[in-house]
Design an enzyme around this catalytic site. Structure first.
Site, PDB file in Angstrom:
ATOM      1  N   HIS A   1       0.858  -1.184   0.000  1.00  0.00           N
ATOM      2  CA  HIS A   1       0.000   0.000   0.000  1.00  0.00           C
ATOM      3  C   HIS A   1       0.899   1.241   0.000  1.00  0.00           C
ATOM      4  O   HIS A   1       0.731   2.116  -0.815  1.00  0.00           O
ATOM      5  CB  HIS A   1      -0.958  -0.008   1.194  1.00  0.00           C
ATOM      6  CG  HIS A   1      -1.947   1.128   1.167  1.00  0.00           C
ATOM      7  ND1 HIS A   1      -3.022   1.214   2.002  1.00  0.00           N
ATOM      8  CD2 HIS A   1      -2.008   2.240   0.388  1.00  0.00           C
ATOM      9  CE1 HIS A   1      -3.709   2.335   1.726  1.00  0.00           C
ATOM     10  NE2 HIS A   1      -3.104   2.969   0.763  1.00  0.00           N
TER      11      HIS A   1
ATOM     12  N   PHE B   1      -2.415   5.810  -8.448  1.00  0.00           N
ATOM     13  CA  PHE B   1      -2.068   5.318  -7.110  1.00  0.00           C
ATOM     14  C   PHE B   1      -0.640   5.726  -6.755  1.00  0.00           C
ATOM     15  O   PHE B   1      -0.375   6.286  -5.696  1.00  0.00           O
ATOM     16  CB  PHE B   1      -2.215   3.794  -7.121  1.00  0.00           C
ATOM     17  CG  PHE B   1      -1.965   3.081  -5.817  1.00  0.00           C
ATOM     18  CD1 PHE B   1      -2.174   3.696  -4.593  1.00  0.00           C
ATOM     19  CD2 PHE B   1      -1.556   1.738  -5.826  1.00  0.00           C
ATOM     20  CE1 PHE B   1      -1.965   2.998  -3.401  1.00  0.00           C
ATOM     21  CE2 PHE B   1      -1.350   1.044  -4.651  1.00  0.00           C
ATOM     22  CZ  PHE B   1      -1.552   1.673  -3.436  1.00  0.00           C
TER      23      PHE B   1
ATOM     24  N   HIS C   1      -0.216   9.429  -6.144  1.00  0.00           N
ATOM     25  CA  HIS C   1      -0.771   9.784  -4.826  1.00  0.00           C
ATOM     26  C   HIS C   1       0.226   9.431  -3.719  1.00  0.00           C
ATOM     27  O   HIS C   1       0.493  10.234  -2.829  1.00  0.00           O
ATOM     28  CB  HIS C   1      -2.096   9.055  -4.597  1.00  0.00           C
ATOM     29  CG  HIS C   1      -2.583   9.131  -3.183  1.00  0.00           C
ATOM     30  ND1 HIS C   1      -3.256  10.218  -2.674  1.00  0.00           N
ATOM     31  CD2 HIS C   1      -2.446   8.260  -2.152  1.00  0.00           C
ATOM     32  CE1 HIS C   1      -3.534  10.012  -1.390  1.00  0.00           C
ATOM     33  NE2 HIS C   1      -3.046   8.830  -1.051  1.00  0.00           N
ATOM     34  N   GLU C   2       0.767   8.213  -3.792  1.00  0.00           N
ATOM     35  CA  GLU C   2       1.711   7.777  -2.751  1.00  0.00           C
ATOM     36  C   GLU C   2       2.949   8.668  -2.735  1.00  0.00           C
ATOM     37  O   GLU C   2       3.450   9.027  -1.673  1.00  0.00           O
ATOM     38  CB  GLU C   2       2.103   6.309  -2.959  1.00  0.00           C
ATOM     39  CG  GLU C   2       0.979   5.325  -2.667  1.00  0.00           C
ATOM     40  CD  GLU C   2       0.464   5.396  -1.235  1.00  0.00           C
ATOM     41  OE1 GLU C   2       1.266   5.400  -0.290  1.00  0.00           O
ATOM     42  OE2 GLU C   2      -0.771   5.454  -1.055  1.00  0.00           O
TER      43      GLU C   2
ATOM     44  N   LYS D   1       1.770  12.487  -1.595  1.00  0.00           N
ATOM     45  CA  LYS D   1       1.353  12.601  -0.188  1.00  0.00           C
ATOM     46  C   LYS D   1       2.456  12.171   0.770  1.00  0.00           C
ATOM     47  O   LYS D   1       2.714  12.839   1.767  1.00  0.00           O
ATOM     48  CB  LYS D   1       0.091  11.771   0.050  1.00  0.00           C
ATOM     49  CG  LYS D   1      -0.384  11.820   1.505  1.00  0.00           C
ATOM     50  CD  LYS D   1      -1.774  11.292   1.685  1.00  0.00           C
ATOM     51  CE  LYS D   1      -2.183  11.385   3.155  1.00  0.00           C
ATOM     52  NZ  LYS D   1      -3.313  10.506   3.462  1.00  0.00           N
ATOM     53  N   HIS D   2       3.100  11.034   0.498  1.00  0.00           N
ATOM     54  CA  HIS D   2       4.044  10.449   1.465  1.00  0.00           C
ATOM     55  C   HIS D   2       5.510  10.610   1.038  1.00  0.00           C
ATOM     56  O   HIS D   2       6.341  11.021   1.836  1.00  0.00           O
ATOM     57  CB  HIS D   2       3.731   8.960   1.658  1.00  0.00           C
ATOM     58  CG  HIS D   2       2.330   8.694   2.106  1.00  0.00           C
ATOM     59  ND1 HIS D   2       1.904   8.930   3.391  1.00  0.00           N
ATOM     60  CD2 HIS D   2       1.246   8.213   1.434  1.00  0.00           C
ATOM     61  CE1 HIS D   2       0.619   8.598   3.502  1.00  0.00           C
ATOM     62  NE2 HIS D   2       0.199   8.161   2.331  1.00  0.00           N
TER      63      HIS D   2
END
Ligand SMILES: *[C@@H]1O[C@H](CO)[C@@H](O)[C@H](O)[C@H]1NC(C)=O
Ligand SMILES: *[C@@H]1O[C@H](CO)[C@@H](O)[C@H](O)[C@H]1NC(C)=O
Ligand SMILES: *[C@@H]1O[C@H](CO)[C@@H](O)[C@H](O)[C@H]1NC(C)=O
Length: 227
Positions: free
Chosen positions: A62, A112, A115-116, A119-120
């Site tokens: 994830h 995906f 986004h990862e 954001k991170h």
């Protein structure tokens, strides 16, 4: 003259400070989170297989999420740093295998992964650039063959129920570290094994004992769905 020299010295020190000492790292450690695709899909919301097809019967990544020891979560740390697939072309097939998207509508994973990253990943960019960040997560997943660890302990994705304590014990025995387990619910409200959290040091290389154990909801006994 002496004064000018003094200013130059101070200036040099400040520059040194900016480049070496004074940049706060922006995180203390990572949560490395893997999910079981069978549990992601077996929900009211459902899932869509990515464009390359149904992912392998295996845990998928994830994310690799920077975290502070005071339990705050840095996020979206650099709005100027965008996901760039051309920087990770050599990792693409490993990404599709091990970091598959199951979100609908069916897509190739770009949404995906961006986004990862945004954001991170941007929060650990001072240590891991985009290529190193994705590669670090892939390498940890390969080091920790979670499905094998569970199967070796007789815990299989066969729709049966297993004790969360047994799952945690198996992961501890297989990795040497404590994991946290997150569950979700299938449409008939059975709790199922959804995500497994392990902690990784700030270099992104080694598992560590979690400085903060994530509290996630679960039941004492959970279903491990077929996928
Ligand atoms: C947590 O620690 C970080 C880094 O030291 C700091 O920037 C942040 O403000 C802290 N947050 C809280 C709520 O204390
Ligand atoms: C993935 O899909 C997006 C949107 O459909 C497209 O723009 C992009 O080029 C695709 N990327 C790859 C690597 O296939
Ligand atoms: C599952 O993933 C692990 C770690 O990446 C890998 O070593 C293993 O071969 C995979 N197993 C299957 C059945 O695909």
């Amino acid at each position: 003259m002496a004064k000018a020299t003094w200013f130059i010295l101070v200036e040099l020190l400040l520059l040194q400070c900016a480049s070496y000492f004074c940049i706060s790292q922006g995180y203390d450690f990572f949560y490395f989170v893997q999910m079981w695709p069978g549990s992601y899909c077996d929900t009211k919301r459902g899932c869509c297989y990515p464009s390359p097809g149904k992912p392998a019967t295996n845990f998928t990544i994830h994310g690799l999420w920077p975290h502070f020891k005071n339990n705050t979560v840095p996020s979206n740390c650099n709005e100027k740093s965008h996901y760039d697939g051309t920087k990770i072309l050599d990792l693409f097939s490993r990404m599709q295998q091990s970091w598959a998207t199951l979100a609908c509508p069916r897509n190739n994973g770009t949404r995906f992964w961006s986004h990862e990253w945004e954001k991170h990943g941007t929060c650990s960019e001072s240590v891991l650039d985009q290529h190193s960040y994705f590669e670090a997560a892939l390498n940890i997943k390969d080091k920790v063959n979670l499905l094998q660890i569970l199967e070796d302990a007789g815990i299989r994705p066969d729709d049966k129920f297993y004790k969360v304590e047994d799952i945690k014990e198996a992961i501890k025995a297989g990795t040497g570290y404590n994991a946290a387990i997150e569950c979700n619910s299938d449409p008939s409200r059975n709790a199922q094994l959804y995500q497994v959290y392990l902690c990784v040091d700030a270099s992104g290389k080694d598992l560590i004992e979690c400085p903060i154990i994530p509290r996630r909801k679960c039941n004492p006994s959970v279903q491990f769905p077929i996928f």
